[in-house]
Design a protein around this motif. Sequence first.
Motif, PDB file in Angstrom:
ATOM      1  N   ILE A  10      19.865  54.264  31.495  1.00  0.00           N
ATOM      2  CA  ILE A  10      20.821  53.612  32.391  1.00  0.00           C
ATOM      3  C   ILE A  10      20.128  52.361  32.914  1.00  0.00           C
ATOM      4  N   ILE A  11      20.614  51.185  32.514  1.00  0.00           N
ATOM      5  CA  ILE A  11      19.955  49.945  32.910  1.00  0.00           C
ATOM      6  C   ILE A  11      20.699  49.201  34.012  1.00  0.00           C
ATOM      7  N   GLU A  12      21.933  49.623  34.296  1.00  0.00           N
ATOM      8  CA  GLU A  12      22.702  48.939  35.333  1.00  0.00           C
ATOM      9  C   GLU A  12      23.578  49.935  36.080  1.00  0.00           C
ATOM     10  N   LEU A  13      23.665  49.754  37.389  1.00  0.00           N
ATOM     11  CA  LEU A  13      24.476  50.586  38.265  1.00  0.00           C
ATOM     12  C   LEU A  13      25.255  49.672  39.186  1.00  0.00           C
ATOM     13  N   ASP A  14      26.551  49.904  39.293  1.00  0.00           N
ATOM     14  CA  ASP A  14      27.420  49.125  40.178  1.00  0.00           C
ATOM     15  C   ASP A  14      28.225  50.126  40.999  1.00  0.00           C
ATOM     16  N   ILE A  15      28.021  50.124  42.322  1.00  0.00           N
ATOM     17  CA  ILE A  15      28.652  51.107  43.209  1.00  0.00           C
ATOM     18  C   ILE A  15      29.719  50.433  44.058  1.00  0.00           C
ATOM     19  N   ASP A  16      30.883  51.085  44.171  1.00  0.00           N
ATOM     20  CA  ASP A  16      31.908  50.619  45.102  1.00  0.00           C
ATOM     21  C   ASP A  16      32.636  51.818  45.700  1.00  0.00           C
ATOM     22  N   SER A  17      33.672  51.581  46.449  1.00  0.00           N
ATOM     23  CA  SER A  17      34.366  52.663  47.166  1.00  0.00           C
ATOM     24  C   SER A  17      35.098  53.623  46.231  1.00  0.00           C
ATOM     25  N   ARG A  18      35.350  53.235  44.996  1.00  0.00           N
ATOM     26  CA  ARG A  18      36.063  54.108  44.042  1.00  0.00           C
ATOM     27  C   ARG A  18      35.121  54.954  43.207  1.00  0.00           C
ATOM     28  N   GLY A  19      33.815  54.689  43.288  1.00  0.00           N
ATOM     29  CA  GLY A  19      32.839  55.411  42.478  1.00  0.00           C
ATOM     30  C   GLY A  19      31.759  54.462  42.010  1.00  0.00           C
ATOM     31  N   CYS A  20      31.402  54.572  40.727  1.00  0.00           N
ATOM     32  CA  CYS A  20      30.374  53.673  40.199  1.00  0.00           C
ATOM     33  C   CYS A  20      30.589  53.454  38.704  1.00  0.00           C
ATOM     34  N   ASP A  21      29.986  52.390  38.229  1.00  0.00           N
ATOM     35  CA  ASP A  21      29.953  52.070  36.807  1.00  0.00           C
ATOM     36  C   ASP A  21      28.492  51.989  36.409  1.00  0.00           C
ATOM     37  N   VAL A  22      28.174  52.468  35.218  1.00  0.00           N
ATOM     38  CA  VAL A  22      26.822  52.333  34.686  1.00  0.00           C
ATOM     39  C   VAL A  22      26.904  51.698  33.310  1.00  0.00           C
ATOM     40  N   LYS A  23      25.860  50.949  32.985  1.00  0.00           N
ATOM     41  CA  LYS A  23      25.720  50.374  31.651  1.00  0.00           C
ATOM     42  C   LYS A  23      24.458  50.977  31.061  1.00  0.00           C
ATOM     43  N   LEU A  24      24.567  51.420  29.813  1.00  0.00           N
ATOM     44  CA  LEU A  24      23.445  52.052  29.137  1.00  0.00           C
ATOM     45  C   LEU A  24      22.763  51.078  28.183  1.00  0.00           C
ATOM     46  N   SER A  25      21.547  51.417  27.797  1.00  0.00           N
ATOM     47  CA  SER A  25      20.776  50.572  26.889  1.00  0.00           C
ATOM     48  C   SER A  25      21.419  50.469  25.505  1.00  0.00           C
ATOM     49  N   ASN A  26      22.319  51.389  25.170  1.00  0.00           N
ATOM     50  CA  ASN A  26      23.026  51.335  23.879  1.00  0.00           C
ATOM     51  C   ASN A  26      24.357  50.591  23.991  1.00  0.00           C
ATOM     52  N   ARG A  27      24.561  49.859  25.098  1.00  0.00           N
ATOM     53  CA  ARG A  27      25.731  49.010  25.355  1.00  0.00           C
ATOM     54  C   ARG A  27      26.989  49.794  25.713  1.00  0.00           C
ATOM     55  N   VAL A  28      26.868  51.064  26.006  1.00  0.00           N
ATOM     56  CA  VAL A  28      27.989  51.874  26.468  1.00  0.00           C
ATOM     57  C   VAL A  28      28.125  51.670  27.977  1.00  0.00           C
ATOM     58  N   GLU A  29      29.370  51.524  28.434  1.00  0.00           N
ATOM     59  CA  GLU A  29      29.656  51.409  29.856  1.00  0.00           C
ATOM     60  C   GLU A  29      30.503  52.609  30.265  1.00  0.00           C
ATOM     61  N   ILE A  30      30.120  53.269  31.359  1.00  0.00           N
ATOM     62  CA  ILE A  30      30.825  54.468  31.813  1.00  0.00           C
ATOM     63  C   ILE A  30      31.223  54.284  33.273  1.00  0.00           C
ATOM     64  N   SER A  31      32.475  54.606  33.590  1.00  0.00           N
ATOM     65  CA  SER A  31      32.958  54.580  34.963  1.00  0.00           C
ATOM     66  C   SER A  31      33.061  56.007  35.468  1.00  0.00           C
ATOM     67  N   PHE A  32      32.613  56.209  36.708  1.00  0.00           N
ATOM     68  CA  PHE A  32      32.647  57.518  37.354  1.00  0.00           C
ATOM     69  C   PHE A  32      33.444  57.421  38.646  1.00  0.00           C
ATOM     70  N   ASN A  33      34.165  58.484  38.993  1.00  0.00           N
ATOM     71  CA  ASN A  33      34.848  58.516  40.278  1.00  0.00           C
ATOM     72  C   ASN A  33      33.856  58.927  41.361  1.00  0.00           C
ATOM     73  N   THR A  34      34.328  59.054  42.592  1.00  0.00           N
ATOM     74  CA  THR A  34      33.430  59.381  43.703  1.00  0.00           C
ATOM     75  C   THR A  34      32.879  60.803  43.625  1.00  0.00           C
ATOM     76  N   GLN A  35      33.466  61.651  42.786  1.00  0.00           N
ATOM     77  CA  GLN A  35      32.952  63.010  42.593  1.00  0.00           C
ATOM     78  C   GLN A  35      31.931  63.085  41.456  1.00  0.00           C
ATOM     79  N   GLY A  36      31.608  61.955  40.853  1.00  0.00           N
ATOM     80  CA  GLY A  36      30.625  61.919  39.781  1.00  0.00           C
ATOM     81  C   GLY A  36      31.166  62.321  38.429  1.00  0.00           C
ATOM     82  N   GLN A  37      32.490  62.312  38.284  1.00  0.00           N
ATOM     83  CA  GLN A  37      33.121  62.662  37.005  1.00  0.00           C
ATOM     84  C   GLN A  37      33.411  61.389  36.218  1.00  0.00           C
ATOM     85  N   ALA A  38      33.090  61.401  34.933  1.00  0.00           N
ATOM     86  CA  ALA A  38      33.368  60.257  34.072  1.00  0.00           C
ATOM     87  C   ALA A  38      34.877  60.085  33.932  1.00  0.00           C
ATOM     88  N   VAL A  39      35.362  58.856  34.141  1.00  0.00           N
ATOM     89  CA  VAL A  39      36.792  58.579  34.035  1.00  0.00           C
ATOM     90  C   VAL A  39      37.103  57.565  32.946  1.00  0.00           C
TER      91      VAL A  39
END
Length: 141
Positions: free
Chosen positions: A106-135
């Motif tokens: 995980i090379i990038e983390l972006d946090i806001d009121s709706r949850g967070c987004d992460v960017k991985l070293s393999n160029r995958v981007e994942i959005s999570f809700n505030t409960q930590g579930q991938a959306v």
Amino acid sequence: MFLAAGFLFAASACADDRPVTVAQLPAAAQQFLTKYFPGQSVAIATYDPDFFSATYEVMYSNGAKVEFDSKGNLKEYYNPISSVPEEILPAGVAAFVKQTYPDALIIELDIDSRGCDVKLSNRVEISFNTQGQAVDIDFDD
């Protein structure tokens, strides 16, 4: 005319970044930097007194970048040479990434009121809700 005035206001608001020292950051931000970037060389630290919410941004000479809100709470973390520290990730995020993409960092983390987004070293981007579930999962092109 009104549209032009609004555009000028928006453009000038973007140019308000002011250089600051690390000592001028909120205490929580200073503590974060001391813990996660010990001995690292700061290239520049800035304060952006945005109209809606002020932010602080610190860029390191190795390319890492950290952004905080006006109280020193973490908003963004980017480090192209090492993984985001697991203890700063919201609950559930690290476990999901380890299980789904075990070879990626995980090379990038972006946090806001709706949850967070992460960017991985393999160029995958994942959005999570505030409960930590991938959306959402997306691939950076």
